[in-house]
Write an enzyme that holds these catalytic residues in place. Structure first.
Site, PDB file in Angstrom:
ATOM      1  N   SER A 198       4.971   3.743   8.229  1.00 17.31           N
ATOM      2  CA  SER A 198       4.094   4.910   8.235  1.00 17.31           C
ATOM      3  C   SER A 198       4.871   6.153   8.679  1.00 17.31           C
ATOM      4  O   SER A 198       5.844   6.527   8.040  1.00 17.31           O
ATOM      5  CB  SER A 198       2.885   4.608   9.128  1.00 17.31           C
ATOM      6  OG  SER A 198       1.897   5.586   9.011  1.00 17.31           O
ATOM      7  N   HIS A 240       2.820   4.415   3.304  1.00 17.98           N
ATOM      8  CA  HIS A 240       1.436   4.351   2.827  1.00 17.98           C
ATOM      9  C   HIS A 240       0.793   5.718   3.011  1.00 17.98           C
ATOM     10  O   HIS A 240       1.401   6.633   3.557  1.00 17.98           O
ATOM     11  CB  HIS A 240       0.636   3.246   3.539  1.00 17.98           C
ATOM     12  CG  HIS A 240       0.452   3.457   5.013  1.00 17.98           C
ATOM     13  ND1 HIS A 240      -0.246   2.578   5.790  1.00 17.98           N
ATOM     14  CD2 HIS A 240       0.860   4.442   5.851  1.00 17.98           C
ATOM     15  CE1 HIS A 240      -0.263   3.005   7.042  1.00 17.98           C
ATOM     16  NE2 HIS A 240       0.401   4.129   7.100  1.00 17.98           N
TER      17      HIS A 240
END
Length: 196
Positions: free
Chosen positions: A98, A123
């Protein structure tokens, strides 16, 4: 309770004890080894600013083992990395997921690395909203704005077209170090420290 190791050094003035992070800082190494929140970001930013003021021409190494975290806290670190004069080399050890992967890709071009068994995950932003319909609409617009901003920056840092980034960040996208290199998140997979 987690204990921070202490390092004892011999100098011509006697012995000196440092916590391990302070000792690493002497070698211009900053360690991000936790989820990213405001407190962690403030610590990383202050270390980067200190090292930049101490020697603006010498590289800084940012070691990353983080599952990600707050977008705004991560962007504070990102902006500081871009703001200071020294190049910031990024090295993934363990996991950069992330916002951790976002910061890994934000290192100076040619100086972004991962160890062979590292895992990188990108993501789209996660979030939730509650309250009145208007508040939920405001929160939804904000998270879409942040998603577009992060995708644009990741596209610039990896060289991937924005459409590819949008597709690949739609769900959790895990990569090996080799795959992250092919994708443009890192420049090289390191097996030994002297390869840097």
């Amino acid at each position: 309770m987690y204990l921070i190791p202490t390092v004892i050094e011999q100098t011509n003035r006697g012995e000196r004890a440092y916590d391990i992070y302070s000792r690493l800082l002497k070698d211009r190494i900053v360690f991000l080894g936790s989820p990213i929140d405001d407190q962690v970001a403030n610590s990383i930013v202050s270390q980067l600013l200190f090292l930049a003021a101490e020697d603006p021409d010498k590289d800084i190494s940012l070691y990353i083992n983080s599952p990600g975290g707050s977008i705004t806290a991560g962007l504070a670190i990102y902006d500081t990395m871009q703001f200071i004069k020294p190049d910031v080399s990024t090295i993934c050890i363990g996991m950069a997921a992330s916002m951790g992967a976002f910061l890994l890709a934000a290192g100076a071009k040619g100086k972004r690395f991962a160890l062979p068994n590292s895992e990188i995950m990108i993501h789209q932003p996660l979030g939730g909203a509650q309250g009145q319909a208007t508040e939920i609409e405001i929160a939804a617009k904000r998270i879409l704005f942040l998603r577009d901003k992060l995708n644009r920056i990741l596209s610039e840092n990896t060289g991937q077209p924005i459409e590819v980034i949008e597709r690949d960040t739609d769900r959790d996208n895990f990569m090996t170090a080799q795959k992250a290199m092919e994708y443009g998140i890192i420049d090289r997979v390191l097996t030994r420290a002297d390869e840097k």
